[in-house]
Scaffold this active site. Structure first.
Site, short mmCIF file in Angstrom:
data_model
loop_
_atom_site.label_atom_id
_atom_site.label_comp_id
_atom_site.label_asym_id
_atom_site.label_seq_id
_atom_site.Cartn_x
_atom_site.Cartn_y
_atom_site.Cartn_z
N LYS A 1 2.04 -2.59 6.89
CA LYS A 1 2.38 -2.65 5.45
C LYS A 1 3.87 -2.36 5.23
O LYS A 1 4.49 -2.95 4.34
CB LYS A 1 1.50 -1.70 4.65
CG LYS A 1 0.04 -2.15 4.53
CD LYS A 1 -0.09 -3.43 3.71
CE LYS A 1 -1.56 -3.77 3.41
NZ LYS A 1 -1.73 -5.04 2.70
N SER B 1 0.86 -1.19 0.00
CA SER B 1 0.00 0.00 0.00
C SER B 1 0.89 1.23 0.00
O SER B 1 2.04 1.16 0.47
CB SER B 1 -0.85 -0.01 1.27
OG SER B 1 -1.46 1.26 1.46
N TYR C 1 -2.03 -0.01 10.37
CA TYR C 1 -1.98 -0.42 8.96
C TYR C 1 -0.67 0.03 8.30
O TYR C 1 -0.01 -0.75 7.60
CB TYR C 1 -3.20 0.17 8.25
CG TYR C 1 -3.38 -0.23 6.81
CD1 TYR C 1 -3.83 -1.51 6.47
CD2 TYR C 1 -3.15 0.68 5.78
CE1 TYR C 1 -4.02 -1.87 5.14
CE2 TYR C 1 -3.35 0.33 4.45
CZ TYR C 1 -3.79 -0.94 4.13
OH TYR C 1 -3.99 -1.28 2.81
P1 NDP Z 1 -11.36 -6.09 0.64
O1 NDP Z 1 -11.81 -5.61 1.96
O2 NDP Z 1 -12.33 -6.11 -0.50
O3 NDP Z 1 -10.74 -7.55 0.76
C1 NDP Z 1 -9.89 -7.88 1.82
C2 NDP Z 1 -9.67 -9.38 1.78
O4 NDP Z 1 -8.84 -9.73 2.91
C3 NDP Z 1 -10.97 -10.15 1.90
O5 NDP Z 1 -10.95 -11.29 1.09
C4 NDP Z 1 -10.98 -10.53 3.37
O6 NDP Z 1 -11.67 -11.75 3.56
C5 NDP Z 1 -9.49 -10.75 3.64
N1 NDP Z 1 -9.24 -10.69 5.05
C6 NDP Z 1 -9.40 -9.63 5.87
N2 NDP Z 1 -9.14 -9.98 7.13
C7 NDP Z 1 -8.82 -11.29 7.11
C8 NDP Z 1 -8.47 -12.24 8.09
N3 NDP Z 1 -8.43 -11.90 9.38
N4 NDP Z 1 -8.19 -13.51 7.71
C9 NDP Z 1 -8.26 -13.87 6.42
N5 NDP Z 1 -8.59 -13.03 5.42
C10 NDP Z 1 -8.87 -11.75 5.78
O7 NDP Z 1 -10.10 -5.19 0.31
P2 NDP Z 1 -9.17 -5.03 -0.97
O8 NDP Z 1 -9.50 -6.02 -2.02
O9 NDP Z 1 -9.15 -3.61 -1.28
O10 NDP Z 1 -7.76 -5.39 -0.30
C11 NDP Z 1 -6.83 -6.31 -0.85
C12 NDP Z 1 -5.43 -5.87 -0.47
O11 NDP Z 1 -5.14 -4.62 -1.11
C13 NDP Z 1 -5.24 -5.63 1.03
O12 NDP Z 1 -3.99 -6.13 1.43
C14 NDP Z 1 -5.25 -4.12 1.15
O13 NDP Z 1 -4.52 -3.68 2.27
C15 NDP Z 1 -4.59 -3.74 -0.16
N6 NDP Z 1 -4.83 -2.35 -0.57
C16 NDP Z 1 -6.10 -1.96 -0.96
C17 NDP Z 1 -6.31 -0.66 -1.36
C18 NDP Z 1 -7.63 -0.17 -1.81
O14 NDP Z 1 -7.76 1.02 -2.15
N7 NDP Z 1 -8.68 -1.00 -1.86
C19 NDP Z 1 -5.21 0.33 -1.38
C20 NDP Z 1 -3.93 -0.20 -0.98
C21 NDP Z 1 -3.77 -1.49 -0.60
P3 NDP Z 1 -12.87 -11.96 4.59
O15 NDP Z 1 -13.24 -10.62 5.16
O16 NDP Z 1 -13.93 -12.57 3.74
O17 NDP Z 1 -12.27 -12.89 5.58
#
Ligand code: NDP
Length: 251
Positions: free
Chosen positions: A160, A143, A156
């Protein structure tokens, strides 16, 4: 037939957002996809959608904040896979969004567990499927927050930044095991995480209005486009690239 026939990729955070689209892209290219996230209807739906393309794919429900759950998921994976060819450590959690003097210590620690400690733990226990003769590519989803401190995102940002360094450490140690590792920042993407950010209170998150503005101005990219941009890097990065950090907007 895609390019990844015979290869197995593990995607964390596969239930929704970027991870869902990455999983579908890998399935379309012929990979067997192992989808990891917490148990939910979203994980079931994404798994069914992936299996419609790559029928030998499957889900391993796991909370990355719970070490015993990581051990259990890894045992399931190791029972099925002699070799893993790629991991996309994509799961991420933005909580807690709180000034650091107000943040609950348990919530702060849980962020470390999910965003970085769980990444190390899962990779370590999957060692037997990663340390063979075969080539392995590990991609971590970073990120902008790894480089830039943001008020109320101390957990966070710290996690990261740690994840970026972990990726570099893996690149260093991975050479002797034919493992390469890169980290990549995905830009601002229209997913549930951005909805959570916009839902924070002004009091907890002074920068909230900025994120509302990015959304209103149409600055968010869609996860399908992000997955397409990530695809060449996560499936074909080289030893020369190993240890480097990328931004999806430069790919
Ligand atoms: P979402 O919230 O859509 O997806 C996050 C994913 O992480 C989900 O599948 C969720 O699964 C999983 N997750 C969260 N907590 C847990 C846990 N405790 N155990 C297992 N799985 C977990 O977010 P994004 O798709 O946006 O995020 C994907 C990546 O991109 C992340 O690492 C995020 O930090 C990074 N990112 C995103 C940005 C953005 O603007 N969207 C910007 C910069 C980085 P579930 O909740 O079903 O368990």
């Amino acid at each position: 037939m895609g390019d990844l026939q015979g290869q197995t990729y593990l995607i964390t955070g596969a239930s929704k957002g970027i991870g869902r689209e990455v999983s579908l892209a890998l399935a379309r290219a012929g990979a067997r996809v192992v989808l990891l996230a917490r148990n939910s209807s979203e994980l079931e739906q994404t798994t069914a959608d992936v299996q419609a393309i790559a029928p030998n794919s499957y889900a391993t429900p796991c909370d990355l904040g719970v070490p015993a759950a990581i051990e259990e998921a890894a045992q399931t994976i190791l029972a099925n896979e002699g070799a893993i060819h790629g991991i996309v450590h994509n799961a991420g959690d933005i909580h807690p969004i709180k000034p650091l003097f107000d943040a609950d210590a348990g919530d702060w620690g849980r962020s470390m567990m999910v965003n970085v400690v769980g990444v190390q733990h899962l990779t370590q226990v999957l060692g037997p499927a990663l340390q063979g003769e075969h080539r392995v590519r590990v991609t971590t989803i970073s990120s902008g927050a790894a480089l830039r401190p943001l008020a109320s995102w101390s957990a966070y940002c710290t996690a990261k930044a740690g994840l970026d360094m972990w990726t570099r450490c893996l690149a260093e140690e991975g050479r002797e095991h034919n493992i390469t590792a890169v980290s990549v920042a995905p830009g601002i993407v229209d997913t549930a995480m951005q909805t959570t950010i916009r839902s924070a209170s002004e009091e907890d998150f002074p920068l909230r209005a900025n994120f509302v503005g990015y959304h209103e101005d149409g600055q968010l990219s869609n996860p399908e486009d992000v997955a397409a941009a990530l695809f060449p890097l996560m499936t074909a990065h080289s030893f020369e690239q190993s240890g480097q950090r990328f931004d999806v907007r430069d790919l």
